[in-house]
Design an enzyme around this catalytic site. Sequence first.
Site, PDB file in Angstrom:
ATOM      1  N   CYS A  28      30.114 -27.711 -80.852  1.00  0.00           N
ATOM      2  CA  CYS A  28      29.237 -27.269 -79.772  1.00  0.00           C
ATOM      3  C   CYS A  28      29.928 -26.108 -79.081  1.00  0.00           C
ATOM      4  O   CYS A  28      30.962 -26.286 -78.435  1.00  0.00           O
ATOM      5  CB  CYS A  28      28.984 -28.411 -78.791  1.00  0.00           C
ATOM      6  SG  CYS A  28      27.899 -27.959 -77.409  1.00  0.00           S
ATOM      7  N   GLU A  58      23.388 -24.003 -82.035  1.00  0.00           N
ATOM      8  CA  GLU A  58      24.207 -24.218 -83.229  1.00  0.00           C
ATOM      9  C   GLU A  58      23.817 -23.194 -84.274  1.00  0.00           C
ATOM     10  O   GLU A  58      22.642 -22.836 -84.401  1.00  0.00           O
ATOM     11  CB  GLU A  58      24.020 -25.640 -83.768  1.00  0.00           C
ATOM     12  CG  GLU A  58      25.015 -26.034 -84.837  1.00  0.00           C
ATOM     13  CD  GLU A  58      26.457 -25.889 -84.375  1.00  0.00           C
ATOM     14  OE1 GLU A  58      27.043 -24.813 -84.661  1.00  0.00           O
ATOM     15  OE2 GLU A  58      26.968 -26.792 -83.715  1.00  0.00           O
TER      16      GLU A  58
END
Length: 311
Positions: free
Chosen positions: A2, A130
Site C-alpha cells: 500500500c 495499487e
Amino acid sequence: MCGRTGLSLQKDKVQCACSYKSKNDNHYIKPEWLPEFNAGKDYVPSYNIAPTDVTPVLVSSSRFRNVVDCDRVLKPMMWGIIPPWHKGDYKSHNLSTNNCRLENIKSSKLYSPILSSGGRCIIVAEGFYEWQTTNKFSKVKQPYYIYAPQKDGAKIDEPDTWHNNFDENTGWEGINLLYMAGLYHIWQNEETIIYSYSVITMESNETLDWLHHRTPAILDSDEQIEAWLDIDNVKPDMALGYLKPIRRLSWHPVSTAVNNSRNKSTDCNKKTLGEDKSKKKTQKTLQSWFVKAEKRKSTDCSDSDPKKSKT
C-alpha cells in the site's frame, strides 16, 4: 503493498464517518479528535496521500484517559514509522516502514515490541491505490483505486453523490470508508514528538491477486474493528487472528497522473478507460505479432514455389 491512499473528508466529517455505537446506550459516538502537529505537519484532505503525509488514525483512548472520555480517538499521524532507536533528524532513518508484513510482525525487531506494547491502530481512508504488476504485456503499470462497496447511487469519485449525514440515533449515512489495520509509535527527540504508523499488509486472495500479490489488512466488520482497537482486553496474538483477507471490495482504473505524489487534484481517483486501453494495447501487440508471423509464413511459401526454384 500500500503506497498511496485517498481521504478528502474534512476533520469533522472524518469524525462522523468513524462514529460507533456506545456500549451504554444505542446512541452513536464520534471519536474525539486529538490535534497534535507532527514536525509542523497536520492532516490535509487529499486525493493522493503519500508516505510522510499526515492522516487521521483511529486508536484506543487507553493512553489518553486524562484528556478524553470515550473509547476511541482520532489522532493525526505521519505515514511511515520512525524506529524507536533512531536519533537525529526523523527523516534520515533510511528504512522502508510504510508497510509491515503480517507474516513478519512477531519476529521483527521493529514491529514486535510495538505490537506487544499496544501500538495497534486503524488507518482510515476513502480508498487506496495499487499498480497492476500481474499484466506481463503492459510496459506501463496501470493504477487502480480500491475502495469499499458504496450505497446505491453513491460513487466514490463523485463527492456530490455521497449525501454525507450524521445523526446520533442512526449514525453515519454517507460514504463508506476503508479501515486498514496498522501499528503506530510515538517518537521524540529534544525538539519534537511525532506519531507515526505503518499499514499492515498480507498475501492477496482471489479478490485482488489479479492485481497485486500483497494487499492491506482491511477490517470490514464492527467486530474486527472493536477487537483490533481493544488493546486492554484483546491480546496481540488474538488480535492478529482477526486479520483476514477481505472479499468485499470495489475498484476502477485511474489515470497515471496519480503516479506523481505531488499531484493532489480531484482527478487522481476518477475512473478512466485505462483498463480498456491496456487491453486494446495488448490485443494490438498480439495482432501485430500474428500479422508478422503470417508475412513470414507467406514469404517462406513463396521461396519454396516450384516455379521459382527452377529459375
